[in-house]
Scaffold this motif. Structure first.
Motif, PDB file in Angstrom:
ATOM      1  N   UNK A  14       0.831  -1.195   0.000  1.00 17.95           N
ATOM      2  CA  UNK A  14       0.000   0.000   0.000  1.00 17.95           C
ATOM      3  C   UNK A  14       0.862   1.239   0.000  1.00 17.95           C
ATOM      4  N   UNK A  15       0.216   2.381   0.026  1.00 11.95           N
ATOM      5  CA  UNK A  15       0.940   3.651   0.025  1.00 11.95           C
ATOM      6  C   UNK A  15       0.842   4.276   1.407  1.00 11.95           C
ATOM      7  N   UNK A  16       1.967   4.693   1.943  1.00 12.87           N
ATOM      8  CA  UNK A  16       2.019   5.326   3.257  1.00 12.87           C
ATOM      9  C   UNK A  16       2.777   6.638   3.162  1.00 12.87           C
ATOM     10  N   UNK A  17       2.444   7.545   4.062  1.00  7.69           N
ATOM     11  CA  UNK A  17       3.167   8.802   4.191  1.00  7.69           C
ATOM     12  C   UNK A  17       4.153   8.643   5.346  1.00  7.69           C
ATOM     13  N   UNK A  18       5.391   9.032   5.086  1.00  6.17           N
ATOM     14  CA  UNK A  18       6.452   8.981   6.083  1.00  6.17           C
ATOM     15  C   UNK A  18       6.961  10.405   6.288  1.00  6.17           C
ATOM     16  N   UNK A  19       7.279  10.751   7.539  1.00  4.90           N
ATOM     17  CA  UNK A  19       7.838  12.072   7.808  1.00  4.90           C
ATOM     18  C   UNK A  19       8.644  12.026   9.099  1.00  4.90           C
ATOM     19  N   UNK A  20       9.888  12.431   9.005  1.00 10.02           N
ATOM     20  CA  UNK A  20      10.768  12.496  10.175  1.00 10.02           C
ATOM     21  C   UNK A  20      11.164  13.923  10.517  1.00 10.02           C
ATOM     22  N   UNK A  56      13.721   1.580  12.971  1.00  6.92           N
ATOM     23  CA  UNK A  56      13.310   2.808  13.639  1.00  6.92           C
ATOM     24  C   UNK A  56      13.041   3.944  12.664  1.00  6.92           C
ATOM     25  N   UNK A  57      13.768   3.995  11.575  1.00  3.44           N
ATOM     26  CA  UNK A  57      13.495   5.016  10.559  1.00  3.44           C
ATOM     27  C   UNK A  57      12.096   4.821   9.993  1.00  3.44           C
ATOM     28  N   UNK A  58      11.749   3.592   9.673  1.00  2.00           N
ATOM     29  CA  UNK A  58      10.418   3.312   9.125  1.00  2.00           C
ATOM     30  C   UNK A  58       9.344   3.544  10.178  1.00  2.00           C
ATOM     31  N   UNK A  59       9.541   3.030  11.382  1.00  8.20           N
ATOM     32  CA  UNK A  59       8.532   3.167  12.443  1.00  8.20           C
ATOM     33  C   UNK A  59       8.282   4.636  12.774  1.00  8.20           C
ATOM     34  N   UNK A  60       9.347   5.375  13.037  1.00 11.84           N
ATOM     35  CA  UNK A  60       9.187   6.789  13.383  1.00 11.84           C
ATOM     36  C   UNK A  60       8.691   7.613  12.192  1.00 11.84           C
ATOM     37  N   UNK A  61       9.106   7.238  10.981  1.00 12.58           N
ATOM     38  CA  UNK A  61       8.607   7.922   9.785  1.00 12.58           C
ATOM     39  C   UNK A  61       7.112   7.740   9.608  1.00 12.58           C
ATOM     40  N   UNK A  62       6.627   6.529   9.879  1.00  8.66           N
ATOM     41  CA  UNK A  62       5.181   6.287   9.804  1.00  8.66           C
ATOM     42  C   UNK A  62       4.429   7.111  10.848  1.00  8.66           C
ATOM     43  N   UNK A  63       4.976   7.174  12.061  1.00  5.28           N
ATOM     44  CA  UNK A  63       4.339   7.973  13.118  1.00  5.28           C
ATOM     45  C   UNK A  63       4.302   9.441  12.702  1.00  5.28           C
ATOM     46  N   UNK A  64       5.410   9.952  12.189  1.00  5.05           N
ATOM     47  CA  UNK A  64       5.449  11.342  11.723  1.00  5.05           C
ATOM     48  C   UNK A  64       4.508  11.596  10.560  1.00  5.05           C
ATOM     49  N   UNK A  65       4.235  10.550   9.782  1.00 11.40           N
ATOM     50  CA  UNK A  65       3.315  10.656   8.661  1.00 11.40           C
ATOM     51  C   UNK A  65       1.855  10.523   9.042  1.00 11.40           C
ATOM     52  N   UNK A  66       1.591  10.262  10.329  1.00 11.70           N
ATOM     53  CA  UNK A  66       0.206  10.223  10.790  1.00 11.70           C
ATOM     54  C   UNK A  66      -0.275   8.899  11.341  1.00 11.70           C
ATOM     55  N   UNK A  67       0.535   7.853  11.289  1.00 10.54           N
ATOM     56  CA  UNK A  67       0.126   6.556  11.828  1.00 10.54           C
ATOM     57  C   UNK A  67       0.201   6.571  13.354  1.00 10.54           C
ATOM     58  N   UNK A  68      -0.626   5.787  13.973  1.00 11.51           N
ATOM     59  CA  UNK A  68      -0.525   5.642  15.423  1.00 11.51           C
ATOM     60  C   UNK A  68       0.740   4.841  15.734  1.00 11.51           C
ATOM     61  N   UNK A  69       1.297   5.007  16.912  1.00  8.84           N
ATOM     62  CA  UNK A  69       2.468   4.208  17.271  1.00  8.84           C
ATOM     63  C   UNK A  69       2.209   2.699  17.179  1.00  8.84           C
ATOM     64  N   UNK A  70       1.018   2.286  17.511  1.00 11.66           N
ATOM     65  CA  UNK A  70       0.671   0.862  17.442  1.00 11.66           C
ATOM     66  C   UNK A  70       0.642   0.368  15.996  1.00 11.66           C
TER      67      UNK A  70
END
Length: 133
Positions: A14-20, A56-70
């Motif tokens: 799928x497509x996800x937004x990532x932002x650090x 951690x780059x992917x996990x934190x990037x997903x969180x910065x992109x709007x995903x919940x930490x879970x």
């Protein structure tokens, strides 16, 4: 270039937004990876990365992109852990590059280029042009 350092990537089906780009996320990444963001980028680019550089780059990037930490952790567990790292290192590197260099506002990848029109009589003048009369 996008000033906010976010990037939309097709990843894990799928497509996800990532932002650090948030300072807190960068500091968290640096803490988890025990290195500065420039070092992390260099390790991802050169192939001398550690697992946390990717996870951690992917996990934190997903969180910065709007995903919940879970959701971000579930995505990492499902799509990074237990899979070839070569699939995820490119995603992690793109996320770090976006925060360091920005991203194109209108990315032409996959879009058809407009046909060029020739106008041999046209000229362009810039501030750096020199009048050679």
């Amino acid at each position: 270039m996008s000033a906010n350092g976010s990037v939309s990537l097709v990843w894990a089906g799928g497509e996800d937004v990532f932002c650090l780009s948030k300072v807190g996320l960068i500091l968290d990444l640096e803490d988890k990876c025990k290195a500065g963001i420039g070092i992390i980028a260099g390790r991802l680019e050169s192939g001398s990365y550690g697992l946390n550089d990717i996870r951690e780059t992917i996990r934190l990037g997903l969180i910065g992109g709007g995903a919940t930490p879970e959701r971000a952790m579930a995505s990492v567990r499902n799509h990074v852990d237990g899979n070839p790292l070569s699939h995820s290192v490119l995603v992690a590197y793109a996320v770090v590059r976006a925060v360091l260099f920005g991203t194109p506002v209108d990315d032409p990848v996959g879009k058809q280029e407009p046909e060029a029109t020739e106008n041999p009589g046209s000229t362009m003048t810039t501030d750096a042009s020199v009048d050679l009369k």
